[in-house]
Enzyme design. Structure first.
Site, PDB file in Angstrom:
ATOM      1  N   CYS A  97       0.849  -1.188   0.000  1.00  0.00           N
ATOM      2  CA  CYS A  97       0.000   0.000   0.000  1.00  0.00           C
ATOM      3  C   CYS A  97       0.890   1.247   0.000  1.00  0.00           C
ATOM      4  CB  CYS A  97      -0.897  -0.012   1.235  1.00  0.00           C
ATOM      5  SG  CYS A  97      -1.858   1.504   1.451  1.00  0.00           S
ATOM      6  N   HIS A 107      -3.706  -0.395  -5.926  1.00  0.00           N
ATOM      7  CA  HIS A 107      -4.367  -1.448  -6.710  1.00  0.00           C
ATOM      8  C   HIS A 107      -4.550  -0.980  -8.151  1.00  0.00           C
ATOM      9  CE1 HIS A 107      -6.565  -2.961  -2.814  1.00  0.00           C
ATOM     10  NE2 HIS A 107      -5.254  -3.068  -2.730  1.00  0.00           N
ATOM     11  N   GLU A 108      -5.098   0.216  -8.287  1.00  0.00           N
ATOM     12  CA  GLU A 108      -5.415   0.754  -9.607  1.00  0.00           C
ATOM     13  C   GLU A 108      -4.157   0.933 -10.455  1.00  0.00           C
ATOM     14  OE1 GLU A 108      -8.416   2.031  -6.575  1.00  0.00           O
ATOM     15  OE2 GLU A 108      -6.234   2.141  -6.667  1.00  0.00           O
ATOM     16  N   VAL A 147       3.834 -14.003 -24.415  1.00  0.00           N
ATOM     17  CA  VAL A 147       4.774 -13.808 -23.320  1.00  0.00           C
ATOM     18  C   VAL A 147       5.243 -15.169 -22.811  1.00  0.00           C
ATOM     19  CG1 VAL A 147       3.043 -13.710 -21.453  1.00  0.00           C
ATOM     20  CG2 VAL A 147       5.227 -12.496 -21.206  1.00  0.00           C
ATOM     21  N   GLU A 148       6.516 -15.266 -22.515  1.00  0.00           N
ATOM     22  CA  GLU A 148       7.077 -16.478 -21.924  1.00  0.00           C
ATOM     23  C   GLU A 148       6.608 -16.527 -20.468  1.00  0.00           C
ATOM     24  OE1 GLU A 148       9.618 -19.107 -19.883  1.00  0.00           O
ATOM     25  OE2 GLU A 148       9.752 -16.947 -19.554  1.00  0.00           O
ATOM     26  N   LEU A 149       6.193 -17.699 -19.996  1.00  0.00           N
ATOM     27  CA  LEU A 149       5.529 -17.799 -18.692  1.00  0.00           C
ATOM     28  C   LEU A 149       6.432 -17.438 -17.518  1.00  0.00           C
ATOM     29  CD1 LEU A 149       3.275 -20.918 -19.267  1.00  0.00           C
ATOM     30  CD2 LEU A 149       2.649 -18.494 -19.345  1.00  0.00           C
ATOM     31  N   ASP A 208      -0.594  -5.838   0.170  1.00  0.00           N
ATOM     32  CA  ASP A 208      -1.874  -6.135  -0.469  1.00  0.00           C
ATOM     33  C   ASP A 208      -1.664  -7.356  -1.351  1.00  0.00           C
ATOM     34  OD1 ASP A 208      -3.589  -4.059   0.475  1.00  0.00           O
ATOM     35  OD2 ASP A 208      -2.557  -2.649  -0.832  1.00  0.00           O
TER      36      ASP A 208
END
Length: 127
Positions: free
Chosen positions: A40, A81-82, A62-64, A47
């Site tokens: 946060c 978060h946003e 994308v490679e994992l 979070d």
């Protein structure tokens, strides 16, 4: 420092490994990342979230391991978060240039508040 910590700390999103998509068909890739963590920006408390990534690739996928390392770089960052979900969305959209992409962050409740953040390339704004 252990090897996993070292890989996360040294990960450079500019060098995220992507692969050519040789498939001729349109298809959707769905990736679930259930151990997302950021801090946060106000309190510094952790979070936690599950990140749901879906995309229809065009020329790249994308490679994992690369996506795992990228997601883990948020672990010690102070970011909302946003902002975190928008950053993930923008990074993957810019890197992969998919035909369609959606990123959802389903954050664990904190202080009796449950937050879900969604970014999608075909988002329709409600009136």
């Amino acid at each position: 420092m252990r090897y996993g910590e070292k890989e996360i700390k040294e990960f450079d999103v500019e060098n995220m490994e992507i692969w050519p998509n040789d498939a001729k068909n349109d298809y959707i890739i769905k990736i679930t990342l259930p151990e997302f963590m950021c801090c946060c920006p106000r309190s510094g408390y952790p979070d936690f979230a599950t990140i749901y990534l879906e995309y229809m690739p065009d020329k790249f996928v994308v490679e994992l391991k690369a996506i795992k390392l990228y997601i883990n770089t948020f672990m010690y960052r102070n970011v909302s978060h946003e902002a975190s979900i928008n950053e993930i969305y923008n990074t993957l959209k810019d890197k992969l240039k998919p035909k369609w992409i959606k990123v959802v962050g389903d954050f664990n409740p904190r202080g009796n508040v449950h937050t879900v953040i969604e970014c999608c390339s075909d988002m329709v704004v409600p009136k």
